[in-house]
Enzyme design. Structure first.
Site, PDB file in Angstrom:
ATOM      1  N   ARG A  66      63.509   9.978  15.295  1.00  0.00           N
ATOM      2  CA  ARG A  66      63.185   8.566  14.752  1.00  0.00           C
ATOM      3  C   ARG A  66      63.217   7.467  16.096  1.00  0.00           C
ATOM      4  O   ARG A  66      62.508   6.554  16.180  1.00  0.00           O
ATOM      5  CB  ARG A  66      63.753   7.912  13.648  1.00  0.00           C
ATOM      6  CG  ARG A  66      63.286   8.577  12.291  1.00  0.00           C
ATOM      7  CD  ARG A  66      64.223   8.463  11.075  1.00  0.00           C
ATOM      8  NE  ARG A  66      63.943   9.000   9.913  1.00  0.00           N
ATOM      9  CZ  ARG A  66      63.137   8.308   8.859  1.00  0.00           C
ATOM     10  NH1 ARG A  66      62.417   7.388   8.815  1.00  0.00           N
ATOM     11  NH2 ARG A  66      62.763   9.376   7.834  1.00  0.00           N
ATOM     12  N   ARG A  99      66.952   7.341  -2.042  1.00  0.00           N
ATOM     13  CA  ARG A  99      67.573   7.881  -0.796  1.00  0.00           C
ATOM     14  C   ARG A  99      66.890   8.910  -0.115  1.00  0.00           C
ATOM     15  O   ARG A  99      67.279  10.037   0.460  1.00  0.00           O
ATOM     16  CB  ARG A  99      68.942   8.630  -0.840  1.00  0.00           C
ATOM     17  CG  ARG A  99      70.029   7.719  -1.708  1.00  0.00           C
ATOM     18  CD  ARG A  99      70.296   6.421  -1.232  1.00  0.00           C
ATOM     19  NE  ARG A  99      71.021   6.461   0.199  1.00  0.00           N
ATOM     20  CZ  ARG A  99      71.123   5.437   0.795  1.00  0.00           C
ATOM     21  NH1 ARG A  99      70.730   4.299   0.266  1.00  0.00           N
ATOM     22  NH2 ARG A  99      71.558   5.702   2.002  1.00  0.00           N
ATOM     23  N   HIS A 100      65.449   8.762  -0.161  1.00  0.00           N
ATOM     24  CA  HIS A 100      64.405   9.629   0.271  1.00  0.00           C
ATOM     25  C   HIS A 100      63.107   8.849   0.521  1.00  0.00           C
ATOM     26  O   HIS A 100      62.435   8.249  -0.394  1.00  0.00           O
ATOM     27  CB  HIS A 100      63.802  10.525  -0.801  1.00  0.00           C
ATOM     28  CG  HIS A 100      63.098  11.954  -0.275  1.00  0.00           C
ATOM     29  ND1 HIS A 100      61.923  11.662   0.387  1.00  0.00           N
ATOM     30  CD2 HIS A 100      63.687  13.135  -0.082  1.00  0.00           C
ATOM     31  CE1 HIS A 100      61.586  13.057   0.679  1.00  0.00           C
ATOM     32  NE2 HIS A 100      62.566  13.831   0.554  1.00  0.00           N
ATOM     33  N   HIS A 143      66.916  10.826  55.780  1.00  0.00           N
ATOM     34  CA  HIS A 143      68.331  10.399  55.639  1.00  0.00           C
ATOM     35  C   HIS A 143      68.565   8.666  55.818  1.00  0.00           C
ATOM     36  O   HIS A 143      69.608   8.566  56.065  1.00  0.00           O
ATOM     37  CB  HIS A 143      69.179  10.931  56.587  1.00  0.00           C
ATOM     38  CG  HIS A 143      68.962  12.450  57.071  1.00  0.00           C
ATOM     39  ND1 HIS A 143      69.465  13.474  56.022  1.00  0.00           N
ATOM     40  CD2 HIS A 143      68.013  13.239  57.746  1.00  0.00           C
ATOM     41  CE1 HIS A 143      68.834  14.609  56.538  1.00  0.00           C
ATOM     42  NE2 HIS A 143      68.322  14.467  57.600  1.00  0.00           N
ATOM     43  N   ARG A 196      63.516  -3.008  37.944  1.00  0.00           N
ATOM     44  CA  ARG A 196      63.317  -3.096  36.352  1.00  0.00           C
ATOM     45  C   ARG A 196      62.561  -1.640  36.219  1.00  0.00           C
ATOM     46  O   ARG A 196      63.296  -0.941  35.064  1.00  0.00           O
ATOM     47  CB  ARG A 196      62.289  -4.141  35.621  1.00  0.00           C
ATOM     48  CG  ARG A 196      62.445  -4.040  34.068  1.00  0.00           C
ATOM     49  CD  ARG A 196      61.557  -5.069  33.315  1.00  0.00           C
ATOM     50  NE  ARG A 196      62.007  -6.299  33.832  1.00  0.00           N
ATOM     51  CZ  ARG A 196      61.428  -7.488  33.456  1.00  0.00           C
ATOM     52  NH1 ARG A 196      60.333  -7.512  33.072  1.00  0.00           N
ATOM     53  NH2 ARG A 196      62.109  -8.733  33.701  1.00  0.00           N
ATOM     54  N   SER A 240      67.020 -16.183  42.398  1.00  0.00           N
ATOM     55  CA  SER A 240      68.635 -16.411  41.796  1.00  0.00           C
ATOM     56  C   SER A 240      68.784 -17.694  41.572  1.00  0.00           C
ATOM     57  O   SER A 240      68.115 -18.900  41.869  1.00  0.00           O
ATOM     58  CB  SER A 240      69.339 -15.969  43.349  1.00  0.00           C
ATOM     59  OG  SER A 240      70.865 -16.298  43.099  1.00  0.00           O
TER      60      SER A 240
END
Length: 494
Positions: free
Chosen positions: A344, A82-83, A165, A309, A295
Site C-alpha cells: 500500500r 477490521r476488513h 576519475h 532534488r 540562498s
C-alpha cells in the site's frame, strides 16, 4: 486543501503530478473495485448465471463512483469489521440495495468467498493501477529523452573537456556527453516498456488459484471459467491472465516493475550529478527563474536545486526495489498477508517518485544552459597537456628521438603543473615549448595542434547517428511522438 495539522507525504503535496496522484487516490481505488464487481457480474450473467439480474447490474453501474458519504460509511464499517474490502461491500450494498444479493451472497457459498475476498478485488485493481501508472511514466520518459536528443544535436560538435576519475581527460563534445545520458534513459525506456507489455491480469482464479469455486458455480464447465476470464480481461483492457496464481498474482510482478523503475532512478541520479558537477565548473547550468533565490544568506548563489532534488528523490527510488524483493521472497506457500501494508505504501510511492523525477528532468533538460566561453577557458587550461602527444609525433616526423622528446615534454609539464598548483597561474606549457630551442623545428606548427576539434574524434557523428533523423532514438520515440509534440514542458509545482 492540505490538512495542516496532519502529516501528508511530500510526494503528493509537493512533487508528483495530479494525474499520478489520481491513479492512487482512495476514490480511484474504491471506484475500480466497484468496476471489478460490475465486470464480474456482467460476465457471469453473460455466461448464464440466472441469479444475476439486469436490475442488479444497473444498480452497481449507477453507483460506480464512490461518494464522500459512502467513504464515511466505509470508514465506520472498517472500524467494526477490521476488513477494508468487506467495508466497501457493505457501502455498495447501501448505495445499491438492488445489487446486494449478487455482491454479498452470489450463487453459492464459494461465490461469496470469491467475490468478497480481497485478493480478487485488490490484486486485479493493483494490476490496473500498475498498468495505468506505467502508461503515464513512459511518455514522460520519452519526452525527457526527446529533450536531450534536441540538446545533443545542437551541441554535437562543441568541444568540451572530458573527465575520467573527475580528472581532465581527452575532450569530447557537449552533445556527445548528453548522448550518453540519453542512452541510459533509452535503456530504462526499453526495460519499462518490457514490464508494461508483459503485464497481465489475475482475473477470477479462486481463493488459492485453483478455480475450484468456479467449478461449483459453473457446474464443472471449465470452458465457462476460461470464457469468464477472457471476458474480464477484455473489460479490464488486458490481453490475458497470468497462467499461475495463488491467492494473489505473484509478487514477482511487482518486483520486476520496481527493478525497472529503480534502474531509472539510478539513471536520474547519474545525470543530475553530472549536471551538478558541470554547474560547479560553470560550463553548464540548469534553468533558473529570474526571481529564484539560491540562498537565504548568499544572495549571489544559483544552486542547481532541481538536479539536487532529482538526486534526493532518486536515492529513494533507486533503492525501493529492495522492499519489493523482500516482500516477494517472504511470501509463504499460497500467500501471507505481510505483503499488504508495505505494498500500500511502496506501489504508489515508486510511481509518485518516478513521476516527480520525470517532471524535474523534463524541466531541466528542456532548459539546459551552455556557457561556451567558460568551456573554452576550461579547455585552454588543459588542452596543452592533451596536445603533447601530437607535439611528440611532429618532432619524430622531423627525425627527433621519441624518448628524448618525451623527456623534454615531461620536464616542461612538471614545471607547468608547479606554477599552476603552487603559484595559481595559468597553463603556460605552450609558451615554455615555444621558448625551448629543442622544439624549434615545430614552433610554427604548435598553434595548429591546439585546435580542440582535433581531439573529439567522431563525437559529432556518433551523436548524429544516435539522435539524428532516422537514428536509434528516433525509432524508439516513434510511438510517443503525438505526446511529445502536443505536451508542453512539465512545470514544477514548487
Amino acid at each position: 486543501m492540505p490538512k495542516y495539522d496532519e502529516y501528508e507525504t511530500p510526494l503528493a503535496s509537493r512533487y508528483a503530478s495530479p494525474e499520478m496522484r489520481k491513479i492512487f487516490s482512495a476514490r480511484e481505488r474504491a471506484t475500480t473495485w466497484r468496476k471489478l464487481w460490475l465486470w464480474l457480474a456482467e460476465a457471469e450473467k453473460q455466461l448464464g448465471l440466472a441469479q444475476i439480474t439486469d436490475k442488479a447490474i444497473e444498480a452497481i453501474r449507477t453507483h460506480l463512483v464512490v461518494s464522500d458519504e459512502a467513504f464515511q460509511v466505509i470508514a465506520a464499517e472498517e472500524r467494526i469489521r477490521r476488513h477494508d474490502v468487506m467495508s466497501h461491500v457493505f457501502a455498495l450494498e447501501k448505495d445499491a440495495p438492488d445489487a446486494a444479493g449478487i455482491i454479498h451472497v452470489g450463487a453459492t457459498s464459494c461465490y461469496v468467498c470469491l467475490l468478497i475476498s480481497p485478493v480478487n478485488v485488490t490484486d486485479n485493481a493493483d494490476l490496473i493501477f500498475l498498468r495505468n501508472a506505467l502508461d503515464l511514466v513512459l511518455p514522460k520518459l520519452a519526452k525527457v529523452i526527446h529533450n536531450l536528443s534536441q540538446f545533443a544535436l545542437k551541441y554535437k560538435d562543441l568541444p568540451t573537456l572530458g573527465f575520467t576519475h573527475y580528472q581532465a581527460a581527452q575532450p569530447i563534445t557537449v552533445g556527445r556527453r548528453a548522448a550518453q545520458w540519453m542512452q541510459d534513459l533509452v535503456l530504462d525506456l526499453e526495460d519499462i516498456e518490457y514490464v508494461r507489455n508483459n503485464l497481465k491480469f489475475r482475473g477470477a482464479q479462486g481463493t488459492t488459484g485453483t478455480q475450484a469455486s468456479f467449478m461449483e458455480i459453473f457446474h464443472g464447465d471449465t470452458s465457462k471459467i476460461d470464457q469468464l476470464n477472457k471476458i474480464l480481461c477484455e473489460k479490464a483492457g488486458f490481453a490475458s491472465c497470468y497462467d499461475i496464481s495463488t491467492q494473489t498474482y505473484t509478487r514477482k510482478v511487482d518486483l520486476r516493475i520496481a527493478n525497472a523503475l529503480s534502474a531509472f532512478g539510478a539513471s536520474a541520479i547519474r545525470i543530475a550529478t553530472d549536471i551538478r558537477h558541470l554547474a560547479h565548473d560553470k560550463v553548464l547550468d540548469e534553468p533558473h527563474e529570474a526571481t529564484q533565490t539560491g540562498s537565504s544568506a548568499m544572495s549571489y548563489k544559483m544552486n542547481p536545486m532541481r538536479s539536487e532534488r532529482v538526486c534526493s528523490l532518486g536515492r529513494k527510488l533507486s533503492n525501493i526495489n529492495v522492499n519489493f524483493s523482500e516482500t516477494f521472497s517472504s511470501q509463504w506457500l499460497e500467500r501471507t498477508l505481510d505483503d499488504s501494508a508495505i505494498r500500500r505504501i511502496d506501489i504508489p510511492e515508486m510511481f509518485l517518485l518516478s513521476d516527480s523525477i520525470l517532471t524535474l528532468l523534463d524541466d531541466v533538460t528542456n532548459g539546459l544552459v551552455v556557457f561556451p566561453a567558460m568551456i573554452k577557458s576550461q579547455l585552454e587550461q588543459e588542452l596543452p597537456f592533451m596536445a603533447t602527444e601530437n607535439i611528440i609525433m611532429k618532432l619524430v616526423a622531423h627525425g627527433v628521438s621519441r624518448q628524448e622528446a618525451h623527456e623534454h615534454i615531461r620536464i616542461l609539464s612538471r614545471e607547468t603543473v608547479h606554477v599552476m598548483k603552487i603559484e595559481g597561474r595559468k597553463n603556460d606549457l605552450i609558451e615554455r615549448i615555444k621558448k625551448t630551442e629543442f622544439f624549434k623545428p615545430i614552433w610554427d606548427d604548435i598553434d595548429d595542434l591546439l585546435d580542440a576539434k582535433l581531439f573529439i574524434g567522431r563525437s559529432a557523428e556518433i551523436v548524429e547517428r544516435y539522435a539524428g533523423s532516422n537514428g536509434v532514438v528516433d525509432g524508439k520515440l516513434e510511438k510517443y511522438k503525438g505526446y511529445i509534440t502536443s505536451t508542453v514542458t512539465a512545470q514544477l509545482h514548487v
